[in-house]
Design a protein around this motif. Structure first.
Motif, PDB file in Angstrom:
ATOM      1  N   THR A 151     117.481 151.979 -83.572  1.00 13.69           N
ATOM      2  CA  THR A 151     118.043 151.550 -82.287  1.00 13.69           C
ATOM      3  C   THR A 151     117.585 152.474 -81.162  1.00 13.69           C
ATOM      4  N   VAL A 154     113.999 151.707 -80.189  1.00 16.75           N
ATOM      5  CA  VAL A 154     113.901 150.501 -79.354  1.00 16.75           C
ATOM      6  C   VAL A 154     114.089 150.855 -77.884  1.00 16.75           C
ATOM      7  N   ARG A 158     111.378 151.110 -74.522  1.00 20.71           N
ATOM      8  CA  ARG A 158     111.700 150.339 -73.308  1.00 20.71           C
ATOM      9  C   ARG A 158     111.587 151.235 -72.091  1.00 20.71           C
TER      10      ARG A 158
END
Length: 281
Positions: A151, A154, A158
């Motif tokens: 997580t 991710v 970004r």
């Protein structure tokens, strides 16, 4: 490439360091244990200052790196208390990722885990073979950390669109000398049902890492990394019928094909396992 490997003294890490060097890469091993000498730097990954300093450069060992392989961790549930496992593994990964981002290192490959698939499958998998398409199902604190690491990755890519992070969900890592025990697994199929009878030869684990270092684009991807076959001599159809009779089977299981699908790694990384226990026993 100039590559830093955290945990390069471990079961998988030692093979990764050896194989990357054999293939011409300049490798430095960052670990809390190991043989003093060229290419080894003793680092406590829970200490951010040590991590960023070691990645930036260490005297005559290296003066900066191109890519990072993060394997350093307590490697399995149950080795230490849950709290000790969390307090080691989660801060270590944050420190390594954050230091890499701050130093401009834009290629990271790291060890996630097959455990995020729902191991030990006391609750049966949603379908067989399992793949990367269903949500993570951590069933231990160790696995929870692996899910949180994915997580975090991710979000980091970004924030930094030029950053590449690849999570390799390694199956149970084996050395060739481990294969002598494999024929005994046939006596009780339930004894290895916890990971759908999977494994990965450490040499093939190193191959997957090198492929990801070479071809992974910016962004985040997760891949199951397993051997092409199971640990069992018994055919897959018999194993599934006996142990997971109510689970949906998707496609042809083959006689001994892995039930931890490596199709995505084959397709996107060009990963193809080269080693099987059947060639050693």
């Amino acid at each position: 490439m100039r590559i830093a490997v955290t945990g390069g003294s471990g079961k998988l890490g030692s093979v990764v360091v050896r194989e990357l060097r054999a293939n011409g890469h300049n490798v430095v091993n960052l670990d809390v244990s190991g043989q003093r000498g060229p290419g080894f730097v003793r680092v406590d990954l829970t200490d951010y200052g040590q991590v960023i300093d070691a990645l930036a450069g260490v005297n005559d060992q290296h003066d900066g790196i191109d890519a990072l392989v993060h394997l350093g961790a307590i490697p399995a549930p149950g080795m230490l208390s849950d709290v000790a496992t969390f307090h080691n593994n989660m801060p270590s990964t944050f420190n390594v990722f954050w230091a890499a981002v701050r130093l401009g290192i834009r290629r990271i490959v790291y060890a996630s885990s097959e455990t995020v698939l729902g191991l030990p499958f006391d609750v049966p998998p949603p379908y067989i073979p399992v793949d990367e398409e269903y949500p993570a199902r951590p069933e231990s604190v160790y696995s929870l950390v692996k899910h949180l690491e994915e997580t975090m990755a991710v979000e980091l890519v970004r924030w930094h669109p030029d950053l590449s992070i690849t999570a390799l969900r390694f199956s149970n890592v084996m050395w060739p000398e481990d294969y002598a025990a494999f024929p005994s697994y046939d006596a009780d199929p339930r004894g290895r049902k916890w990971n759908l009878w999977g494994y990965i030869d450490a040499r093939d684990g190193a191959l997957a890492i090198e492929r990801a270092l070479e071809v992974a684009p910016p962004g985040f991807e997760r891949f199951i990394i397993a051997a092409a076959d199971t640990v069992m001599s018994k055919p897959n159809a018999e194993l599934v019928a006996e142990v997971f009779p109510g689970v949906e089977v998707r496609g042809d299981l083959g006689e001994h094909d892995t039930m931890l699908s490596i199709d995505k790694a084959r397709r996107l990384l060009g990963f193809e396992p080269q080693h099987s226990w059947r060639d050693e026993v």
